[in-house]
Design a protein around this motif. Sequence first.
Motif, PDB file in Angstrom:
ATOM      1  N   SER A   1       0.822  -0.985  -0.021  1.00 60.45           N
ATOM      2  CA  SER A   1      -0.019   0.099   0.165  1.00 60.45           C
ATOM      3  C   SER A   1       0.926   1.137   0.125  1.00 60.45           C
ATOM      4  CB  SER A   1      -0.881  -0.205   1.179  1.00 60.45           C
ATOM      5  OG  SER A   1      -0.162   0.060   2.320  1.00 60.45           O
TER       6      SER A   1
ATOM      7  N   GLN B   1      -5.811  -4.364  11.007  1.00 63.11           N
ATOM      8  CA  GLN B   1      -6.301  -4.762   9.604  1.00 63.11           C
ATOM      9  C   GLN B   1      -6.688  -3.433   8.950  1.00 63.11           C
ATOM     10  OE1 GLN B   1      -8.033  -8.522   9.400  1.00 63.11           O
ATOM     11  NE2 GLN B   1      -6.072  -9.564   8.948  1.00 63.11           N
ATOM     12  N   THR B   2      -6.205  -2.072   9.343  1.00 64.70           N
ATOM     13  CA  THR B   2      -6.666  -0.821   8.736  1.00 64.70           C
ATOM     14  C   THR B   2      -5.371  -0.229   7.895  1.00 64.70           C
ATOM     15  OG1 THR B   2      -6.133   0.327  10.600  1.00 64.70           O
ATOM     16  CG2 THR B   2      -8.197  -0.724  10.376  1.00 64.70           C
ATOM     17  N   ASP B   3      -5.767   0.684   7.259  1.00 64.97           N
ATOM     18  CA  ASP B   3      -4.628   1.460   6.391  1.00 64.97           C
ATOM     19  C   ASP B   3      -3.502   2.096   7.224  1.00 64.97           C
ATOM     20  OD1 ASP B   3      -3.375   2.395   3.920  1.00 64.97           O
ATOM     21  OD2 ASP B   3      -4.029   4.191   4.732  1.00 64.97           O
TER      22      ASP B   3
ATOM     23  N   SER C   1      -0.688   3.777   5.761  1.00 64.06           N
ATOM     24  CA  SER C   1       0.079   4.649   4.902  1.00 64.06           C
ATOM     25  C   SER C   1       0.286   5.972   5.247  1.00 64.06           C
ATOM     26  CB  SER C   1      -0.236   4.662   3.424  1.00 64.06           C
ATOM     27  OG  SER C   1      -1.725   5.092   3.391  1.00 64.06           O
ATOM     28  N   SER C   2      -0.761   6.617   5.827  1.00 61.06           N
ATOM     29  CA  SER C   2      -0.736   8.219   6.293  1.00 61.06           C
ATOM     30  C   SER C   2       0.252   8.399   7.417  1.00 61.06           C
ATOM     31  CB  SER C   2      -2.123   8.519   6.454  1.00 61.06           C
ATOM     32  OG  SER C   2      -2.737   8.032   7.489  1.00 61.06           O
TER      33      SER C   2
END
Length: 531
Positions: free
Chosen positions: A95, A154-156, A158-159
């Motif tokens: 990701s 299990q979440t994003d 990338s930020s």
Amino acid sequence: MKLFLLATTLIISLITQAQSFPYDLKIDSISIPQLGGLQSFGVGQANGKWLVVGGRLDGLHRRQPWATFDSAGHNTQLIVIDPILKKRWVAPLTSLSTSLQEQLSSTNMEFIQKGEYLFLMGGYGISKTVDDHITFPYLTAIHLPSVIDAIVNQTDFSSHILQVKDELFAITGGQLLIVNDAFYLTGGHRFDGKYNPMGNGTFTQTYLSGIRKFTFSVNNNTLNYKHLGDVISEEHLHRRDFNVLPQILPNGKDGLIAFSGVFQKEVNLPYLDAVVIDRDSFTVVPDFAQYYNHYHCATISLYDKSDQKMHNLFFGGIAQYYDSSTYLVQDNDVPFVKTVARVMYDKNGRLAEYKMPVNMPAYLGAASEFIVNPALSILPNEVVAMDQFVGDTILLGYIYGGIQSPAANIFWINTGVESKASEMIYPVYLIKTKGDHSTLNVQSVGGVQLQLYPDPIEDRLSLNFTLKNAGDVLVEVTNLDGTLRLEKTLKKLAIGQHSKTIKFRKLNRGDVYFVRLTIGEVKVVQKMIVN
């Protein structure tokens, strides 16, 4: 070639009297289901969990350029470990941007945690962008609580990962630590191209040979940095793949000590000396040599405020020397070792090396990391405060990963299956005792640093040694029965390091000799077995 070394006859009584480490070490082991092996990675922790980044999935690198540091060995996941619940979670790097994916799957990144951020610099690996192996010119900051929580749920994430590019960051195999809020990149090298121990034009290599200073900060989701300048020394800081430990210096201020590392400029062997680094400069410690742990391994720094002493612990790894039945053995193949050692740094600026009465459970420790128990009292520079210990048994932390070898020497026969990346986690406990059970390595405080290199093919004996004072050096070689085989005076030698070669007739493999150097009132004796 192996040399069995006798203790130097010079024993510094002040060092001997200063033994004051009334603790033993206990090394346990735990395993976590589905946690694979890893070595040469970066790690940070938050809320009882670790985040592991980058590194290699395989063991000791192979010697052939076509087979070494291949893409199959890249760790392309972020790994979260809970050592208490014995659980692990993983998330792929897919990701993230290409530059983040490439750097965060590399090996031998420099890294340091400050507060909630893990900073990672450089690293070596395959870049699909340039279609070659390179040292990556990036600095990355990871917000540990957010990324760990995102991976577990299990979440994003990338930020919560930021990156900037600058060729100043293109270093691998160095060490990144903090001194007075500044980040000190010490040692390491830029290595571009395919690894090849024979050279043959497959790579370019440039050592940093110094200390590169920065400030890092994260503001408004932006990673900022400032280069504060470099301190360069080809003579003393031309080293990599070593240990740099945070210290409380004798003046009470924060500093670092760089221990050993590779390679000496004149010979492919480790350094034996240590370099003290303060805010502005560095000093090579006189009259000290480190013998037991030369390559990067798991380490921890402890400070006894009452005695104003640092106790630096080293766990296994790779070294030119190891102990065998009270003899110090020199092996110029630089093998894997099991030795656990302590280097004491006292209020007078003296260093001394001790062998702890426990070994690693196998030939492991190289390229592993020590994750400190966050429940301990940890000073801002990552030194553990011993005066705050509670109870007689203290969990110092955990050793994770590294290279595990079935034998001491495998480099010349390595086909890629002889060693592996360790998947085990080793809790390390400090246990209060009534006395100091560690053993002083008197060679470490003699100051002469004698090294012997017999060459039976050329009938010659080479000696490396260091002089504190100018003068003559008497070299005597005797058989086991005391018969004098060689006597030579090296006249009017200057202060500093010396390399001398002496013709020695009938120097046969398997022969055993005693080599004695007399330097004024100082006598150093080593037992030499020609191999």
